[in-house]
Design an enzyme around this catalytic site. Structure first.
Site, PDB file in Angstrom:
ATOM      1  N   HIS A  64       0.906  -1.180   0.003  1.00 41.19           N
ATOM      2  CA  HIS A  64      -0.013  -0.109   0.109  1.00 41.19           C
ATOM      3  C   HIS A  64       0.995   1.194  -0.037  1.00 41.19           C
ATOM      4  O   HIS A  64       0.828   1.935  -0.922  1.00 41.19           O
ATOM      5  CB  HIS A  64      -0.986  -0.119   1.036  1.00 41.19           C
ATOM      6  CG  HIS A  64      -1.747   1.041   1.479  1.00 41.19           C
ATOM      7  ND1 HIS A  64      -2.641   1.866   0.488  1.00 41.19           N
ATOM      8  CD2 HIS A  64      -1.352   2.019   2.385  1.00 41.19           C
ATOM      9  CE1 HIS A  64      -2.903   2.900   1.028  1.00 41.19           C
ATOM     10  NE2 HIS A  64      -2.653   3.225   2.275  1.00 41.19           N
ATOM     11  N   HIS A  89       3.622   7.158   5.293  1.00 38.42           N
ATOM     12  CA  HIS A  89       2.344   7.873   5.785  1.00 38.42           C
ATOM     13  C   HIS A  89       1.420   7.090   6.941  1.00 38.42           C
ATOM     14  O   HIS A  89       0.813   7.631   7.602  1.00 38.42           O
ATOM     15  CB  HIS A  89       1.455   8.025   4.501  1.00 38.42           C
ATOM     16  CG  HIS A  89       0.682   7.115   4.171  1.00 38.42           C
ATOM     17  ND1 HIS A  89       1.181   6.124   2.952  1.00 38.42           N
ATOM     18  CD2 HIS A  89      -0.681   6.877   4.455  1.00 38.42           C
ATOM     19  CE1 HIS A  89      -0.035   5.264   2.762  1.00 38.42           C
ATOM     20  NE2 HIS A  89      -1.020   5.740   3.482  1.00 38.42           N
ATOM     21  N   GLU A  93       0.818   6.187  12.518  1.00 39.07           N
ATOM     22  CA  GLU A  93      -0.473   5.818  12.987  1.00 39.07           C
ATOM     23  C   GLU A  93      -0.522   4.507  13.511  1.00 39.07           C
ATOM     24  O   GLU A  93      -1.265   4.072  14.450  1.00 39.07           O
ATOM     25  CB  GLU A  93      -1.335   6.126  11.918  1.00 39.07           C
ATOM     26  CG  GLU A  93      -2.781   5.684  12.099  1.00 39.07           C
ATOM     27  CD  GLU A  93      -3.694   6.945  12.402  1.00 39.07           C
ATOM     28  OE1 GLU A  93      -3.489   8.008  12.077  1.00 39.07           O
ATOM     29  OE2 GLU A  93      -4.625   6.446  12.913  1.00 39.07           O
ATOM     30  N   ASP A  94      -0.029   3.598  12.747  1.00 44.28           N
ATOM     31  CA  ASP A  94      -0.238   2.157  12.996  1.00 44.28           C
ATOM     32  C   ASP A  94       0.859   1.421  13.711  1.00 44.28           C
ATOM     33  O   ASP A  94       0.675   0.147  13.893  1.00 44.28           O
ATOM     34  CB  ASP A  94      -0.725   1.458  11.706  1.00 44.28           C
ATOM     35  CG  ASP A  94      -1.801   2.235  10.930  1.00 44.28           C
ATOM     36  OD1 ASP A  94      -2.481   2.835  11.670  1.00 44.28           O
ATOM     37  OD2 ASP A  94      -2.073   2.165   9.754  1.00 44.28           O
ATOM     38  N   ASP A 156      -3.432   8.365  -1.236  1.00 49.80           N
ATOM     39  CA  ASP A 156      -3.621   7.510  -0.449  1.00 49.80           C
ATOM     40  C   ASP A 156      -5.350   6.832  -0.768  1.00 49.80           C
ATOM     41  O   ASP A 156      -5.449   5.614  -0.969  1.00 49.80           O
ATOM     42  CB  ASP A 156      -3.643   7.967   1.303  1.00 49.80           C
ATOM     43  CG  ASP A 156      -3.910   6.813   2.299  1.00 49.80           C
ATOM     44  OD1 ASP A 156      -3.591   5.782   1.924  1.00 49.80           O
ATOM     45  OD2 ASP A 156      -4.471   7.474   3.207  1.00 49.80           O
ATOM     46  N   ASP A 276     -20.628  14.533 -27.011  1.00 51.76           N
ATOM     47  CA  ASP A 276     -19.388  14.665 -26.860  1.00 51.76           C
ATOM     48  C   ASP A 276     -19.059  13.464 -25.990  1.00 51.76           C
ATOM     49  O   ASP A 276     -18.558  13.704 -24.918  1.00 51.76           O
ATOM     50  CB  ASP A 276     -18.928  16.023 -26.547  1.00 51.76           C
ATOM     51  CG  ASP A 276     -19.785  16.526 -25.402  1.00 51.76           C
ATOM     52  OD1 ASP A 276     -20.928  15.791 -25.088  1.00 51.76           O
ATOM     53  OD2 ASP A 276     -19.555  17.602 -24.794  1.00 51.76           O
TER      54      ASP A 276
HETATM   55 MN    MN Z   1      -2.836   4.582   3.932  1.00 51.73          MN
END
Ligand code: MN
Length: 747
Positions: A64, A89, A93-94, A156, A276
């Site tokens: 990811h 990223h 957090e994790d 993300d 179109d």
């Molecule tokens: Mn993520």
């Protein structure tokens, strides 16, 4: 990557290595050795810290962040710091990685971006709406700090949308709803055109899967035909352009599925009537000082071959859109009498159109981007206004994102950009709050107009003010910009505060003459008696003489407490009667909620009137049990994104003994016997009951609105297919008939 072999298979490790190499190759900006080292280190840290984690799909989690970094590098062309931050990223957090770890290894800048990403990670995923609005403010404030936080957040989300298949249905709907509601408009604002279209298409794939698949299939079937047409269209132009010495690419590109669907809905037309389906793009290699003249020269060549549609010329070169988009658009009559949209731009404009602000930075090294600054300033004004309600803010924000813009001028010729539909009053507030608050009218192009006058692009406006003027309720009926609305609302709040103070004084005098002590208990007792929810509302009503205070005499003092007069309370009307009627226990076995729950009180939403067979979801309401909406209901995305936790999965059972009201709108060639023909097919041939029918004819075309009782979508489809085969019928479409709650009494 050493040490992962215990949990990852050989194949998985190979896939990870490939993805990493692909990332380095895809970085379009040339990376220095130092930058490459940083990316390598970020990859190692992310790999190590996510090593025990897997995604819902089962693949190693590291895939990811690698994919997000790939989007950031290739599709947004951001810098090495952004690639590093994208890889990291989800770590703070994790996992056990801390911000300090990141600062020590990657420096202050990356730390700030990862911190921003961690802080806003809960923005869209909270259980209460006002908390969400609050978080949304934070998100936008962080935008001011470093726009890369938002760009990586969008990357993300894009990867999560691309891999949404492995999520449960309920989550899919919630995530798709948020994407459509917030991320796609944000991407649009930042000028990420390709990503915006992909987000909208992916969202539609989950919320309206049938229509999505249908359009995708039809587009695919038409591919060969389209390519033939495009090359036929291009042949003469290409030759002439190269004769005249232009270096350019001519591209033909199909429109996105969601934009085709929008057009079908807005114009009420069928797929084959959307002319179109694709646009021709002419991308020129030109120098900065020649680019405008070159684009117009190409326009002139094209219109030598193909006739332009007079009202379809858009010059986004002289006046770029607020998100930075520049291009010249025209629609011309191509071969075989087909309208074709042509977009003329230079390489520079093309890159900005595709990749947004990242490309801006590249071209405007060192200088501030005024469009983004402008937008941020507006957002900041709104957020810093303490009176503006957090929820109003969210609505205003959405309004600011979705409306198209108009360009108007001050008397001195300064350009102001306002949303479509903005009035003279909005313009006044855009100039200054004080000018807005004291505005009594305006002169538009030297003609006197009222405050509510809707402005058009090109208008020149002079605001007229008076010191006696102040904002009133009525202004909210025609002010459309977020700034004007929040300023008017806070002025009105200020005003009622004053009125309430007056009311409280009047009440104090009355209480005194009746010898009641003025304490919170007595105030509450009295406001309840007169039927007001809060003491504030009560005070305002007193000041406005809407309360008969002579009734206070009937109160009695009990100790130092006020006691209500004993008389029937007629103002406490029970509101259940009407609401209860809509809940129909007789149809409870037609729907199953969540995994297996039956027999819950539910009602059909009046905004979209689902009928059996429609894709639906349940929404837990406060007073009416579960409300059932269609997944393509106009309100659905908002509900799914802001109240995701109140959504319950819902499907139809086989029970089909009831009939539901639904509307069909038919257009066709006007013909004397049309009503008889329609009713004969509907009621005699198909045995469907009609509730109402109305037909309007004009210029040889009629439009009929028929409200019928059907059992489910299958029956409805059969009906519309039958009607479509009828001679002279042009279109047959479903629409939501008003007040169509389920009826038992129809066989
Ligand atoms: Mn993520």
């Amino acid at each position: 990557m050493a040490g992962k072999k215990k949990i990852n298979t050989e194949d998985e490790n190979q896939a990870i290595v490939n993805a990493y190499r692909n990332l380095l190759r895809s970085a379009r900006r040339s990376l220095s050795t130092g930058e490459k080292k940083q990316i390598r280190a970020a990859f190692n840290l992310a790999m190590e810290s996510h090593k025990d984690m897997r995604r819902k799909s089962g693949e190693p989690y590291i895939m990811h962040p690698l994919a997000v970094a790939h989007i950031v590098a290739k599709e947004m062309e951001l810098d090495a710091n952004s690639i590093v931050a994208a890889l990291l990223h989800d770590t703070v957090e994790d996992t056990d990685v801390t911000l300090e770890d990141i600062r020590d290894e990657f420096g202050h800048k990356v730390e700030r971006i990862v911190d921003g990403l961690t802080k806003i990670s809960g923005v869209f995923d909270v259980s209460n709406q006002s908390e969400q609005a609050e978080n949304f403010r934070k998100l936008l404030l962080s935008l001011a700090d470093d726009v890369r936080v938002i760009l990586i957040k969008i990357a993300d989300r894009l990867h999560n949308m691309r891999t949404l298949d492995s999520m449960p249905r309920k989550k899919q709907l919630k995530i798709a709803g948020e994407t459509d509601f917030l991320y796609a408009p944000l991407a649009h604002r930042l000028g990420l055109y390709n990503i915006k279209s992909e987000l909208e298409d992916l969202s539609m794939k989950y919320t309206e899967s049938d229509i999505y698949k249908d359009i995708a299939k039809k587009l695919d079937q038409k591919k060969k035909e389209r390519q033939r047409f495009i090359s036929e269209f291009n042949r003469p132009i290409k030759a002439r352009l190269s004769n005249e010495g232009f270096k350019c690419k001519v591209l033909g590109r199909p429109k996105s599925i969601s934009s085709i669907w929008n057009k079908m809905q807005n114009k009420q037309v069928e797929f084959h009537e959307v002319y179109d389906l694709f646009a021709i793009r002419i991308v020129l290699d030109s120098s900065p000082e020649r680019e405008k003249a070159d684009c117009w020269a190409v326009y002139s060549i094209i219109t030598d071959f193909y006739k332009p549609k007079p009202d379809r010329l858009r010059d986004w070169i002289s006046t770029p859109k607020a998100n930075g988009y520049e291009s010249l658009h025209t629609t011309v009559m191509g071969p075989h009498g087909k309208w074709v949209e042509v977009q003329i731009r230079t390489d520079r404009m093309h890159e900005i159109a595709e990749k947004g602000f990242a490309a801006h930075w590249k071209y405007k090294e060192g200088s501030n981007d005024s469009a983004l600054d402008n937008w941020l300033q507006k957002m900041r004004d709104m957020m810093q206004n303490p009176e503006s309600d957090a929820l109003d803010f969210l609505d205003d924000f959405k309004l600011n994102l979705f409306t198209k813009e108009i360009y108007v001028f001050t008397p001195k010729g300064d350009l102001r950009i306002l949303p479509l539909g903005a009035t003279a009053l909005d313009f006044a507030f855009d100039i200054h709050t004080h000018v807005g608050s004291s505005c009594i009218g305006a002169k538009v192009n030297h003609k006197l107009v009222p405050l509510s006058y809707p402005l058009e692009t090109g208008d020149q406006i002079e605001v007229l003010t008076s010191t006696k003027q102040k904002p009133n309720d009525d202004w909210l009926n025609f002010a459309v910009t977020g700034k004007a609305r929040s300023k008017i609302k806070s002025a009105l709040k200020e005003e009622t505060k004053k009125v309430a103070t007056d009311g409280k004084e009047i009440l104090a005098r009355k209480f005194k003459s009746n010898k009641f002590p003025l304490n919170p208990y007595n105030i509450e007792e009295a406001s309840n008696h007169f039927g007001y929810k809060t003491s504030h509302d009560f005070f305002v009503a007193v000041a406005q003489k809407q309360v008969d205070l002579s009734q206070l005499k009937k109160f009695s003092l009990n100790g130092d407490k006020l006691e209500k007069p004993a008389k029937p309370k007629k103002e406490k009307k029970k509101r259940t009667s009407k609401k209860q009627k809509v809940i129909n226990p007789g149809i409870s076995d037609m729907l199953v909620f969540d995994e297996n729950t039956k027999n819950i009180a539910y009602v059909m939403a009046q905004c979209c009137n689902p009928i059996p067979g429609d894709d639906v979801f349940g929404f837990i309401t406060i007073n009416e049990g579960i409300k059932v909406h269609r997944t393509n209901c106009p309100n659905a995305t908002k509900m799914m994104s802001t109240y995701g936790y109140r959504i319950v999965k819902t499907r139809w059972t086989q029970a089909r003994e009831l009939s539901f009201l639904t509307g069909i709108r038919i257009t066709g060639l006007d013909d004397v016997g049309v009503i008889q023909k329609l009713t004969r097919i509907i009621s005699d041939e198909l045995k469907i009951n009609i509730r109402s029918i109305s037909v309007d004819g004009k210029d040889g075309i009629f439009e009929g609105n028929i409200v019928v009782f059907v059992n489910d979508t299958a029956q409805l489809e059969k009906l519309s297919n039958r009607l479509k085969r009828l001679k002279g019928i042009l279109t047959v479409n479903r629409y939501d008939a008003e007040g169509s709650e389920p009826k038992n009494n129809v066989a």
